[in-house]
Design an enzyme around this catalytic site. Structure first.
Site, PDB file in Angstrom:
ATOM      1  N   LYS A  27      -0.928  -2.103  -2.836  1.00  0.00           N
ATOM      2  CA  LYS A  27      -1.641  -0.858  -3.179  1.00  0.00           C
ATOM      3  C   LYS A  27      -3.022  -0.856  -2.550  1.00  0.00           C
ATOM      4  O   LYS A  27      -3.463   0.131  -1.980  1.00  0.00           O
ATOM      5  CB  LYS A  27      -1.745  -0.717  -4.714  1.00  0.00           C
TER       6      LYS A  27
ATOM      7  N   GLN B  39      -2.836  -2.735 -13.789  1.00  0.00           N
ATOM      8  CA  GLN B  39      -1.520  -3.266 -13.400  1.00  0.00           C
ATOM      9  C   GLN B  39      -0.810  -3.859 -14.614  1.00  0.00           C
ATOM     10  O   GLN B  39      -1.380  -4.681 -15.337  1.00  0.00           O
ATOM     11  CB  GLN B  39      -1.688  -4.330 -12.299  1.00  0.00           C
TER      12      GLN B  39
ATOM     13  N   ASP C 142      -1.983   6.629 -12.612  1.00  0.00           N
ATOM     14  CA  ASP C 142      -0.621   6.222 -12.952  1.00  0.00           C
ATOM     15  C   ASP C 142       0.044   7.229 -13.904  1.00  0.00           C
ATOM     16  O   ASP C 142       1.227   7.125 -14.190  1.00  0.00           O
ATOM     17  CB  ASP C 142      -0.646   4.843 -13.643  1.00  0.00           C
TER      18      ASP C 142
END
Ligand code: NAD
Length: 297
Positions: A53, A97, A120
């Site tokens: 990412k 994460q 997200d």
């Protein structure tokens, strides 16, 4: 013949479009979108995902504002980092994460991320915005699936879409996005009885279970579009939830693993970070505009 959908090519197209929009934003306003990835602990798979990412963020010309915390970081340690990133204007998006180390509950930490920076699309507020059909940031993998369907010219409106898997990360938001595009949506999960009877009704079949090879010819209607979200690491490489080779000549189109949905997730993360930056720019400029308005007596 079953057509294999090239997710890598589409992802590159989106990443290039984001990169050129980032460059023109920087030229226009001097603002460079920034993504803060937060990695807690030393899970090797998470480290690989975060590294990918971050590389994509840099390649798109955005700021890579990564933060690492040790595996023994407490809820309060992580909360302090998220709060600091939330208050930093250079940070357009925050990605925590998952999974977090055992013993730290993810939900309260996710919910500290402001919805405008929730790239997200996982906070309770973002989930509510999606359910309420209000503008907001949508989870990356399901948005990537919608992009794939659109780019392939597959009609969603009126189609029967079956989503196998009902997780917060993929299955549920996927079903919402398909419903918002006027598909007739069925969600199946591990308690579904006679899965094949349900999936055989699908024009669009999205599978996100993490059960390798779950879906075979007995599950698929002739000509259906099959989107395989599943990724499982095996000694011989990555494998999906669909027995792709057995569907040759049955499915109309299919996404391979690897090279299908996976690359789209990162492309949509970049798109979300850009969207977040643009939204924050608009909010800031309308705030300063309203501050400049003379007040009526
Ligand atoms: P999860 O474990 O949170 O959810 C799995 C879902 O599948 C559950 O709703 C469960 O009820 C359902 N399920 C399990 N076994 C089933 C069965 N036999 N029949 C029907 N339904 C069944 O997983 P998740 O986070 O949604 O991820 C699913 C898969 O997608 C995993 O392989 C994950 O690695 C992958 N994934 C890929 C991407 C990507 O970028 N391509 C992104 C996220 C997740």
């Amino acid at each position: 013949m079953t057509m294999h959908i090239d997710g890598r090519k589409l992802a590159r197209r989106i990443e290039d479009a984001v990169a050129s929009e980032v460059a023109s934003l920087a030229e226009r306003s001097g603002r460079v979108p920034g993504l803060a990835t937060v990695l807690v602990g030393d899970d090797p798979a998470s480290a690989v995902y975060v590294a990918r990412k971050r590389a994509a963020v840099r390649k798109a010309g955005m700021r890579d504002l990564h933060r690492s915390l040790p595996a023994h970081a407490s809820h309060d340690d992580i909360a302090a980092v998220i709060d600091e990133l939330a208050a930093t204007p250079e940070v357009s998006g925050i990605l925590l994460q998952l999974p977090l180390p055992a013993g730290v509950e993810a939900r309260p930490l996710i919910d500290r991320i402001p919805a405008v920076k929730d790239v997200d699309g996982l906070t309770t507020e973002s989930v509510g915005l999606l359910a309420g059909r209000a503008d907001g940031l949508r989870p990356c993998t399901p948005s990537g699936v919608i992009e794939i369907l659109d780019s392939e010219g597959i009609a969603i409106k009126g189609a029967h879409a079956v989503v196998v898997g009902a997780s917060d990360l993929v299955g549920r938001p996927m079903a919402q996005l398909l419903l918002q595009r006027d598909a007739t949506v069925t969600i199946a999960h591990r308690r579904t009885t006679d899965l094949a009877a349900v999936t055989r009704a699908a024009d669009i079949l999205v599978v996100a279970t993490g059960v390798p090879g779950l879906i075979g010819p007995e599950h698929v209607k002739h000509g259906a579009t099959v989107i395989d979200v599943g990724i499982t690491r095996t000694p011989t490489g990555l494998t999906g939830d669909v027995r792709t080779e057995e569907l040759d000549g049955i499915a109309g189109r299919i996404t391979p693993v690897p090279g299908g949905v996976g690359p789209m997730t990162i492309a949509m993360l970049l798109a979300n970070t850009l969207k977040a930056a643009l939204t924050q720019d608009r909010t800031t400029s309308s705030l300063s505009l309203s501050a400049a308005q003379p007040t009526r007596p």
